[in-house]
Design a protein around this motif. Structure first.
Motif, PDB file in Angstrom:
ATOM      1  N   MET A   1      21.439   2.721  -3.971  1.00 30.76           N
ATOM      2  CA  MET A   1      20.303   2.567  -3.095  1.00 30.76           C
ATOM      3  C   MET A   1      19.879   3.929  -2.586  1.00 30.76           C
ATOM      4  SD  MET A   1      21.383  -0.782  -0.919  1.00 30.76           S
ATOM      5  CE  MET A   1      22.815   0.092  -0.367  1.00 30.76           C
ATOM      6  N   LYS A   2      18.603   4.034  -2.276  1.00 28.18           N
ATOM      7  CA  LYS A   2      18.036   5.291  -1.806  1.00 28.18           C
ATOM      8  C   LYS A   2      17.098   5.029  -0.628  1.00 28.18           C
ATOM      9  CE  LYS A   2      19.579   7.825  -5.292  1.00 28.18           C
ATOM     10  NZ  LYS A   2      20.378   9.008  -5.179  1.00 28.18           N
ATOM     11  N   VAL A   3      16.929   6.058   0.190  1.00 29.98           N
ATOM     12  CA  VAL A   3      15.910   6.055   1.235  1.00 29.98           C
ATOM     13  C   VAL A   3      14.853   7.055   0.795  1.00 29.98           C
ATOM     14  CG1 VAL A   3      15.367   6.485   3.656  1.00 29.98           C
ATOM     15  CG2 VAL A   3      17.598   5.576   3.031  1.00 29.98           C
ATOM     16  N   VAL A   4      13.634   6.584   0.627  1.00 29.59           N
ATOM     17  CA  VAL A   4      12.513   7.464   0.305  1.00 29.59           C
ATOM     18  C   VAL A   4      11.794   7.745   1.609  1.00 29.59           C
ATOM     19  CG1 VAL A   4      10.382   7.742  -1.014  1.00 29.59           C
ATOM     20  CG2 VAL A   4      12.294   6.443  -1.991  1.00 29.59           C
ATOM     21  N   VAL A   5      11.679   9.017   1.948  1.00 30.44           N
ATOM     22  CA  VAL A   5      11.034   9.438   3.193  1.00 30.44           C
ATOM     23  C   VAL A   5       9.772  10.194   2.832  1.00 30.44           C
ATOM     24  CG1 VAL A   5      11.269  10.802   5.297  1.00 30.44           C
ATOM     25  CG2 VAL A   5      13.260   9.628   4.353  1.00 30.44           C
ATOM     26  N   ALA A   6       8.667   9.798   3.425  1.00 25.40           N
ATOM     27  CA  ALA A   6       7.395  10.482   3.186  1.00 25.40           C
ATOM     28  C   ALA A   6       6.820  10.935   4.517  1.00 25.40           C
ATOM     29  CB  ALA A   6       6.411   9.552   2.485  1.00 25.40           C
ATOM     30  N   ILE A   7       6.406  12.182   4.571  1.00 18.43           N
ATOM     31  CA  ILE A   7       5.691  12.721   5.728  1.00 18.43           C
ATOM     32  C   ILE A   7       4.231  12.805   5.294  1.00 18.43           C
ATOM     33  CG2 ILE A   7       5.492  14.639   7.353  1.00 18.43           C
ATOM     34  CD1 ILE A   7       8.268  13.243   7.361  1.00 18.43           C
ATOM     35  N   ILE A   8       3.352  12.068   5.979  1.00 20.52           N
ATOM     36  CA  ILE A   8       1.959  11.974   5.549  1.00 20.52           C
ATOM     37  C   ILE A   8       1.006  12.221   6.715  1.00 20.52           C
ATOM     38  CG2 ILE A   8       2.551  10.332   3.717  1.00 20.52           C
ATOM     39  CD1 ILE A   8       1.204   8.156   5.528  1.00 20.52           C
ATOM     40  N   LYS A   9      -0.258  12.419   6.363  1.00 23.23           N
ATOM     41  CA  LYS A   9      -1.305  12.506   7.384  1.00 23.23           C
ATOM     42  C   LYS A   9      -1.543  11.108   7.949  1.00 23.23           C
ATOM     43  CE  LYS A   9      -3.670  16.514   5.498  1.00 23.23           C
ATOM     44  NZ  LYS A   9      -4.941  17.094   5.057  1.00 23.23           N
ATOM     45  N   PRO A  10      -1.737  10.988   9.261  1.00 24.12           N
ATOM     46  CA  PRO A  10      -1.873   9.667   9.880  1.00 24.12           C
ATOM     47  C   PRO A  10      -2.994   8.806   9.303  1.00 24.12           C
ATOM     48  CG  PRO A  10      -1.469  11.310  11.564  1.00 24.12           C
ATOM     49  CD  PRO A  10      -1.679  12.057  10.267  1.00 24.12           C
ATOM     50  N   PHE A  11      -4.115   9.400   8.941  1.00 28.83           N
ATOM     51  CA  PHE A  11      -5.233   8.593   8.458  1.00 28.83           C
ATOM     52  C   PHE A  11      -4.991   8.025   7.070  1.00 28.83           C
ATOM     53  CE2 PHE A  11      -6.380  12.831   6.984  1.00 28.83           C
ATOM     54  CZ  PHE A  11      -6.878  12.599   5.701  1.00 28.83           C
ATOM     55  N   LYS A  12      -3.900   8.415   6.423  1.00 24.85           N
ATOM     56  CA  LYS A  12      -3.557   7.894   5.099  1.00 24.85           C
ATOM     57  C   LYS A  12      -2.602   6.694   5.163  1.00 24.85           C
ATOM     58  CE  LYS A  12      -5.573  10.236   1.889  1.00 24.85           C
ATOM     59  NZ  LYS A  12      -6.344   9.479   0.905  1.00 24.85           N
ATOM     60  N   LEU A  13      -2.205   6.292   6.361  1.00 26.34           N
ATOM     61  CA  LEU A  13      -1.232   5.220   6.491  1.00 26.34           C
ATOM     62  C   LEU A  13      -1.681   3.921   5.829  1.00 26.34           C
ATOM     63  CD1 LEU A  13       1.413   4.068   7.531  1.00 26.34           C
ATOM     64  CD2 LEU A  13       0.260   3.592   9.706  1.00 26.34           C
ATOM     65  N   ALA A  14      -2.894   3.490   6.069  1.00 27.18           N
ATOM     66  CA  ALA A  14      -3.358   2.220   5.500  1.00 27.18           C
ATOM     67  C   ALA A  14      -3.315   2.247   3.976  1.00 27.18           C
ATOM     68  CB  ALA A  14      -4.769   1.899   5.990  1.00 27.18           C
ATOM     69  N   GLU A  15      -3.729   3.360   3.383  1.00 22.54           N
ATOM     70  CA  GLU A  15      -3.716   3.467   1.927  1.00 22.54           C
ATOM     71  C   GLU A  15      -2.291   3.460   1.378  1.00 22.54           C
ATOM     72  OE1 GLU A  15      -6.445   6.443   0.192  1.00 22.54           O
ATOM     73  OE2 GLU A  15      -7.239   6.596   2.237  1.00 22.54           O
ATOM     74  N   VAL A  16      -1.388   4.161   2.043  1.00 22.21           N
ATOM     75  CA  VAL A  16       0.007   4.190   1.603  1.00 22.21           C
ATOM     76  C   VAL A  16       0.625   2.806   1.750  1.00 22.21           C
ATOM     77  CG1 VAL A  16       2.303   5.123   2.104  1.00 22.21           C
ATOM     78  CG2 VAL A  16       0.325   6.647   2.033  1.00 22.21           C
ATOM     79  N   HIS A  17       0.355   2.141   2.859  1.00 25.20           N
ATOM     80  CA  HIS A  17       0.882   0.794   3.084  1.00 25.20           C
ATOM     81  C   HIS A  17       0.396  -0.159   1.990  1.00 25.20           C
ATOM     82  CE1 HIS A  17       1.086  -3.226   4.964  1.00 25.20           C
ATOM     83  NE2 HIS A  17       2.269  -2.766   5.355  1.00 25.20           N
ATOM     84  N   GLU A  18      -0.886  -0.104   1.665  1.00 22.96           N
ATOM     85  CA  GLU A  18      -1.440  -0.959   0.608  1.00 22.96           C
ATOM     86  C   GLU A  18      -0.809  -0.647  -0.743  1.00 22.96           C
ATOM     87  OE1 GLU A  18      -5.714  -1.146   0.323  1.00 22.96           O
ATOM     88  OE2 GLU A  18      -5.901  -1.250   2.506  1.00 22.96           O
ATOM     89  N   ALA A  19      -0.613   0.635  -1.044  1.00 20.93           N
ATOM     90  CA  ALA A  19      -0.013   1.026  -2.323  1.00 20.93           C
ATOM     91  C   ALA A  19       1.414   0.513  -2.437  1.00 20.93           C
ATOM     92  CB  ALA A  19      -0.061   2.543  -2.484  1.00 20.93           C
ATOM     93  N   LEU A  20       2.183   0.617  -1.360  1.00 25.28           N
ATOM     94  CA  LEU A  20       3.560   0.124  -1.378  1.00 25.28           C
ATOM     95  C   LEU A  20       3.595  -1.395  -1.476  1.00 25.28           C
ATOM     96  CD1 LEU A  20       5.168   2.504   1.263  1.00 25.28           C
ATOM     97  CD2 LEU A  20       5.563   2.509  -1.216  1.00 25.28           C
ATOM     98  N   HIS A  21       2.731  -2.049  -0.734  1.00 25.76           N
ATOM     99  CA  HIS A  21       2.652  -3.506  -0.804  1.00 25.76           C
ATOM    100  C   HIS A  21       2.254  -3.953  -2.213  1.00 25.76           C
ATOM    101  CE1 HIS A  21       2.420  -7.479   0.984  1.00 25.76           C
ATOM    102  NE2 HIS A  21       1.307  -7.663   0.326  1.00 25.76           N
ATOM    103  N   GLY A  22       1.386  -3.187  -2.847  1.00 22.99           N
ATOM    104  CA  GLY A  22       0.927  -3.500  -4.194  1.00 22.99           C
ATOM    105  C   GLY A  22       2.020  -3.450  -5.252  1.00 22.99           C
ATOM    106  N   ILE A  23       3.084  -2.697  -5.005  1.00 23.54           N
ATOM    107  CA  ILE A  23       4.196  -2.636  -5.962  1.00 23.54           C
ATOM    108  C   ILE A  23       5.395  -3.474  -5.487  1.00 23.54           C
ATOM    109  CG2 ILE A  23       3.517  -0.406  -6.936  1.00 23.54           C
ATOM    110  CD1 ILE A  23       5.844   0.840  -5.277  1.00 23.54           C
ATOM    111  N   GLY A  24       5.163  -4.290  -4.454  1.00 25.09           N
ATOM    112  CA  GLY A  24       6.201  -5.213  -4.014  1.00 25.09           C
ATOM    113  C   GLY A  24       7.141  -4.686  -2.955  1.00 25.09           C
ATOM    114  N   ILE A  25       6.784  -3.594  -2.308  1.00 29.69           N
ATOM    115  CA  ILE A  25       7.602  -3.051  -1.209  1.00 29.69           C
ATOM    116  C   ILE A  25       7.020  -3.590   0.092  1.00 29.69           C
ATOM    117  CG2 ILE A  25       8.402  -0.977  -0.014  1.00 29.69           C
ATOM    118  CD1 ILE A  25       9.507  -1.263  -2.874  1.00 29.69           C
ATOM    119  N   HIS A  26       7.809  -4.396   0.788  1.00 31.98           N
ATOM    120  CA  HIS A  26       7.293  -5.040   1.996  1.00 31.98           C
ATOM    121  C   HIS A  26       7.939  -4.524   3.277  1.00 31.98           C
ATOM    122  CE1 HIS A  26       5.059  -7.712  -0.538  1.00 31.98           C
ATOM    123  NE2 HIS A  26       6.167  -8.006  -1.206  1.00 31.98           N
TER     124      HIS A  26
END
Length: 112
Positions: A1-26
């Motif tokens: 198992m791994k922990v993936v940590v991403a540091i991102i710009k705040p306004f990109k949160l919705a897009e990142v959340h959708e992308a992760l949800h799209g590949i089955g990460i909930h």
């Protein structure tokens, strides 16, 4: 198992959340963070006074995944978080020895 940590710009949160949800990460955890990389902050003028912000507001996202899903998660975050400008952030991966779901006592991949 791994922990993936991403540091991102705040306004990109919705897009990142959708992308992760799209590949089955909930499941993910989000923290507000401040820091700087090569851009070393910025300055703004507010009411004729220059204000220097040494630390920029970022978001830290943590996702726990099975090792075979790490590359898929990284690609999803990259495609959603990238603007092409300085300060887009970083992704790093940590090894994870054990996970326990408190409610059920399930461990490791069953707990994800």
């Amino acid at each position: 198992m791994k922990v993936v940590v991403a540091i991102i710009k705040p306004f990109k949160l919705a897009e990142v959340h959708e992308a992760l949800h799209g590949i089955g990460i909930h499941g993910l955890t989000i923290y507000e963070a401040k820091g700087h990389g090569h851009q070393k902050g910025h300055s703004e003028i507010y009411r004729s006074v220059e204000y220097v912000a040494h630390y920029l507001l970022k978001l830290r996202i943590e996702v726990i995944v099975a090792e075979e899903r790490v590359e898929q998660v990284i690609k999803a975050i990259l495609s959603a978080a990238r603007t092409g400008h300085a300060g887009d952030g970083k992704i790093y991966v940590h090894a994870l020895d054990q996970v326990v779901r408190i409610r059920t006592g399930e461990t490791d991949e069953l707990a994800i």
